[in-house]
Design an enzyme around this catalytic site. Sequence first.
Site, PDB file in Angstrom:
ATOM      1  N   LYS A 106       0.864  -1.184   0.000  1.00 44.65           N
ATOM      2  CA  LYS A 106       0.000   0.000   0.000  1.00 44.65           C
ATOM      3  C   LYS A 106       0.890   1.220   0.000  1.00 44.65           C
ATOM      4  CE  LYS A 106      -4.533   0.746   0.634  1.00 44.65           C
ATOM      5  NZ  LYS A 106      -5.562  -0.256   0.343  1.00 44.65           N
TER       6      LYS A 106
HETATM    7  N1  GLU Z   1      -7.311  -0.176  -2.923  1.00 44.57           N
HETATM    8  C1  GLU Z   1      -8.097  -1.373  -3.111  1.00 44.57           C
HETATM    9  C2  GLU Z   1      -8.084  -2.197  -1.851  1.00 44.57           C
HETATM   10  O1  GLU Z   1      -7.901  -1.713  -0.774  1.00 44.57           O
HETATM   11  C3  GLU Z   1      -7.707  -2.126  -4.367  1.00 44.57           C
HETATM   12  C4  GLU Z   1      -6.313  -2.651  -4.418  1.00 44.57           C
HETATM   13  C5  GLU Z   1      -5.907  -3.236  -5.774  1.00 44.57           C
HETATM   14  O2  GLU Z   1      -6.738  -3.335  -6.655  1.00 44.57           O
HETATM   15  O3  GLU Z   1      -4.741  -3.580  -5.883  1.00 44.57           O
HETATM   16  O4  GLU Z   1      -8.356  -3.377  -1.875  1.00 44.57           O
END
Ligand code: GLU
Length: 420
Positions: A106
């Site tokens: 993240k």
């Molecule tokens: N930000 C989204 C999540 O928290 C999607 C992450 C992604 O598609 O890699 O799951």
Amino acid sequence: MAHTYEFFHVIQGYLDEAAAVVQLPDHVRAILAQPKNEVIVHFPVAMDDGSMRVFKGYRIQHNNLLGPFKGGIRYHETVSLDDLKALAAMMTWKSALMDIPFGGGKGGVKFDPRSHSTDEVMRITRRFTHALGNNIGPSYDIPAPDVGTNSQTMVWMMDTYMNTLSHADKNAQRAVVTGKTLTCGGSEGREKATAQGVLHCITEWARDQRFELEGKTAIIQGFGNVGGHAGVLLAKLGVSIVGVGDHTGYLHSGEGFNVHKLQEHVRRNGSIAGYEHGERIERADFFGLQADLFVPAALENQIGVDEARALKVRLIAEGANGPTHPDAERILAERNVDIIPDVLANSGGVTVSYYEWVQNRNSEKWDLEVVDDKLERRMKRTYGQVRFFAEERRVSPRIAAYCLALERLGRAYAERGIFP
Ligand code: GLU
């Protein structure tokens, strides 16, 4: 909202609880208790008025045992190392739970995108991507949208990555990010994927409970990509949305909102503020509204002890990551309010990100029906696995979801061993 909330500490607590249930070896638990890499960058960006500002960006790479690091990029004034560590770990659990060949990561930049022009946000995105350099890559670490970012942000990231690193085959680098626009290599169905996944969980829950969704009511907190699409999809099933809220305030409508109109309003204005229907209510009143379902789709730590006592719903389907405080969860359990936990409920996003990545790598374009069908089968299968584990082992669905993820990771660590 609980006053103190150490997000990473909360996530560690779930890891410890689940590790004990599946008897995860201590060394594996110790590896998974920390991210592998924490990348922090500072970079200057020229503002529209000619001034220059230095921004702080992060990319936390939690684990890549099962595949490349994977997870969103968040633009928000509260972005912090601790929260991103928690969110990165959750991505590892989501990918493992959904059985997709990705790890978890993240990232984010600490700033409020609403107080910047589109041009400034573009330059921030491009300089951030440039600063990350080879710390991201289509086989190494693949960002996606999250709070405060969208398909346009991803296209800027992709374009910058392609143009600043000298790759012979630029098009093969498209898969460096997912959640792109359709024109630039995105997948059909990706935008609504997270909400669609939440909906599959809700319909599975309703089937198990013999709960007729048609004619029922729901409240939604956050009306961005996840909340807005969840509203539209719920309305299609005959559920009326009687309460909504975002960072600008809360609205109530006894007869139910026209969610298409509300979504259009949010697209044009950036928030629900100024919407002509419904009456304005206080945050505390929103949580006390008479409704059957609640979809939190905003930030973490929104359901504290007070909210848990006030909520009148039968089900909370966590579209957001980490919306429920553990103290609140205990109260909700006593009150027989079911929770479909984040790592299951909102994993449709990363699942369709995986489909996008596969399409990019194979130069394919799948129809919406193909994507929708694959997502539906995978969500329902995983929902069933979580439910079965929770019943068999007498743990909450959240701990069951963590257990299933940890079992997969534990098996891979056992087979591969620790290098050298
Ligand atoms: N930000 C989204 C999540 O928290 C999607 C992450 C992604 O598609 O890699 O799951």
